[in-house]
Design a protein around this motif. Structure first.
Motif, PDB file in Angstrom:
ATOM      1  N   GLY A  99       0.778  -0.995  -0.021  1.00 46.14           N
ATOM      2  CA  GLY A  99       0.137  -0.006   0.060  1.00 46.14           C
ATOM      3  C   GLY A  99       0.965   1.307   0.093  1.00 46.14           C
ATOM      4  N   HIS A 100       1.781   1.050   0.768  1.00 40.04           N
ATOM      5  CA  HIS A 100       2.795   2.585   0.702  1.00 40.04           C
ATOM      6  C   HIS A 100       3.440   2.499  -0.457  1.00 40.04           C
ATOM      7  N   CYS A 101       4.054   1.387  -1.158  1.00 39.28           N
ATOM      8  CA  CYS A 101       4.559   1.669  -2.443  1.00 39.28           C
ATOM      9  C   CYS A 101       3.980   1.991  -3.531  1.00 39.28           C
ATOM     10  N   PHE A 102       2.531   1.212  -3.512  1.00 41.17           N
ATOM     11  CA  PHE A 102       1.927   1.422  -4.854  1.00 41.17           C
ATOM     12  C   PHE A 102       0.579   2.010  -4.129  1.00 41.17           C
ATOM     13  N   PRO A 103       0.161   3.301  -3.556  1.00 38.65           N
ATOM     14  CA  PRO A 103      -1.253   3.437  -3.081  1.00 38.65           C
ATOM     15  C   PRO A 103      -2.282   4.049  -4.135  1.00 38.65           C
ATOM     16  N   GLY A 113       9.067   2.513   0.865  1.00 37.41           N
ATOM     17  CA  GLY A 113       8.654   1.610   2.011  1.00 37.41           C
ATOM     18  C   GLY A 113       9.523   1.225   3.093  1.00 37.41           C
ATOM     19  N   VAL A 114      10.654   1.889   3.181  1.00 35.16           N
ATOM     20  CA  VAL A 114      11.487   1.489   4.384  1.00 35.16           C
ATOM     21  C   VAL A 114      10.903   1.656   5.570  1.00 35.16           C
ATOM     22  N   ALA A 115      10.460   2.900   5.930  1.00 31.65           N
ATOM     23  CA  ALA A 115       9.955   3.076   7.359  1.00 31.65           C
ATOM     24  C   ALA A 115       8.766   1.880   7.563  1.00 31.65           C
ATOM     25  N   THR A 116       7.835   1.770   6.558  1.00 31.00           N
ATOM     26  CA  THR A 116       6.900   0.820   6.661  1.00 31.00           C
ATOM     27  C   THR A 116       7.338  -0.656   7.006  1.00 31.00           C
ATOM     28  N   PHE A 117       8.231  -0.994   6.187  1.00 29.53           N
ATOM     29  CA  PHE A 117       9.164  -2.397   6.332  1.00 29.53           C
ATOM     30  C   PHE A 117       9.486  -2.348   7.584  1.00 29.53           C
ATOM     31  N   LEU A 118      10.395  -1.378   8.226  1.00 31.88           N
ATOM     32  CA  LEU A 118      11.117  -1.605   9.629  1.00 31.88           C
ATOM     33  C   LEU A 118       9.930  -1.445  10.840  1.00 31.88           C
ATOM     34  N   GLY A 119       8.842  -0.698  10.684  1.00 32.48           N
ATOM     35  CA  GLY A 119       7.653  -1.122  11.403  1.00 32.48           C
ATOM     36  C   GLY A 119       6.974  -2.388  11.504  1.00 32.48           C
ATOM     37  N   LEU A 178      12.847  -8.010  -1.454  1.00 33.43           N
ATOM     38  CA  LEU A 178      12.736  -8.094  -3.156  1.00 33.43           C
ATOM     39  C   LEU A 178      12.128  -6.935  -3.495  1.00 33.43           C
ATOM     40  N   LEU A 179      11.096  -6.482  -3.013  1.00 33.21           N
ATOM     41  CA  LEU A 179      10.404  -5.295  -3.125  1.00 33.21           C
ATOM     42  C   LEU A 179      11.370  -4.081  -2.874  1.00 33.21           C
ATOM     43  N   ILE A 180      12.078  -4.095  -1.866  1.00 34.70           N
ATOM     44  CA  ILE A 180      12.649  -2.941  -1.307  1.00 34.70           C
ATOM     45  C   ILE A 180      13.882  -2.798  -2.488  1.00 34.70           C
ATOM     46  N   PHE A 181      14.437  -3.556  -2.949  1.00 34.35           N
ATOM     47  CA  PHE A 181      15.311  -3.566  -3.986  1.00 34.35           C
ATOM     48  C   PHE A 181      14.782  -3.104  -5.277  1.00 34.35           C
TER      49      PHE A 181
END
Length: 202
Positions: A99-103, A113-119, A178-181
């Motif tokens: 959702g964050h990456c593709f809103p 999406g890094v912050a959402t990933f860490l959360g 993989l999505l982050i990369f």
């Protein structure tokens, strides 16, 4: 490996949709407008995340964006876990990240999406999340590159999960890595060329 799928498919689908819609809320844009910083998509890298908010020079807005972007991933995971279990929690985490990456609210053009990933990691497993955050902090302190630090933390997260006895998280974390990369493809190219912007530079 994946967790045992004990939640009915319909409930997992509803969990994914709700988590996606929560993750799609563009808090970076919201903070930029509240603080009168202009359209974040026309500033710096054009990204809607906390790092680009920081490039405006407003540290409070950047901090709030970081907390809110991480929080939406954590809330999605914790809510799903409390309601249905670990299987729903992992699906909620991946959906919130997507959702964050593709809103849907922004024509599917979102952040990295890094912050959402860490959360999401912190909510799925506090030790794994703290270790990933530690990897990010060490890399950021040494290199001053937010993007490189995110890539390091993402790549190591499945390994950390397995090492700490959370093998059931490894598939979900591998997908997120993989999505982050993928989302950092342009950053990777700039890093290769030595043209990536460092943390704190406007």
């Amino acid at each position: 490996m994946i967790p045992s799928l004990t939640t009915p498919a319909m409930l997992l689908a509803l969990t994914a949709v709700a988590a996606y819609l929560l993750g799609a809320v563009p808090f970076g844009l919201v903070m930029a407008r509240l603080f009168g910083l202009g359209d974040l998509r026309k500033i710096g890298s054009g990204n809607i995340g906390a790092t680009n908010v920081l490039r405006t020079g407003n540290k409070l807005a950047a901090f709030l964006t970081l907390v809110l972007d991480a929080g939406k991933g954590a809330i999605a995971v914790l809510t799903a876990k409390a309601a249905f279990g670990p299987d729903a929690a992992q699906i909620a985490g991946v959906a919130a990240f997507l959702g964050h990456c593709f809103p849907v609210y922004l024509g599917f053009r979102g952040g990295k999406g890094v912050a959402t990933f860490l959360g999401t990691l912190l909510a799925l497993s506090l030790p794994v999340g703290l270790a990933a955050c530690g990897c990010w902090l060490v890399s950021a302190a040494l290199t001053r590159y937010s993007s490189l630090s995110a890539l390091v933390a993402a790549a190591l997260s499945p390994v950390i999960a397995i090492f700490l006895g959370h093998e059931d998280m490894s598939l979900a974390l591998g997908v997120l890595a993989l999505l982050i990369f993928y989302r950092h493809a342009e950053n990777i190219e700039r890093l290769r060329r030595g043209r990536e912007t460092k943390i704190g530079r406007k």
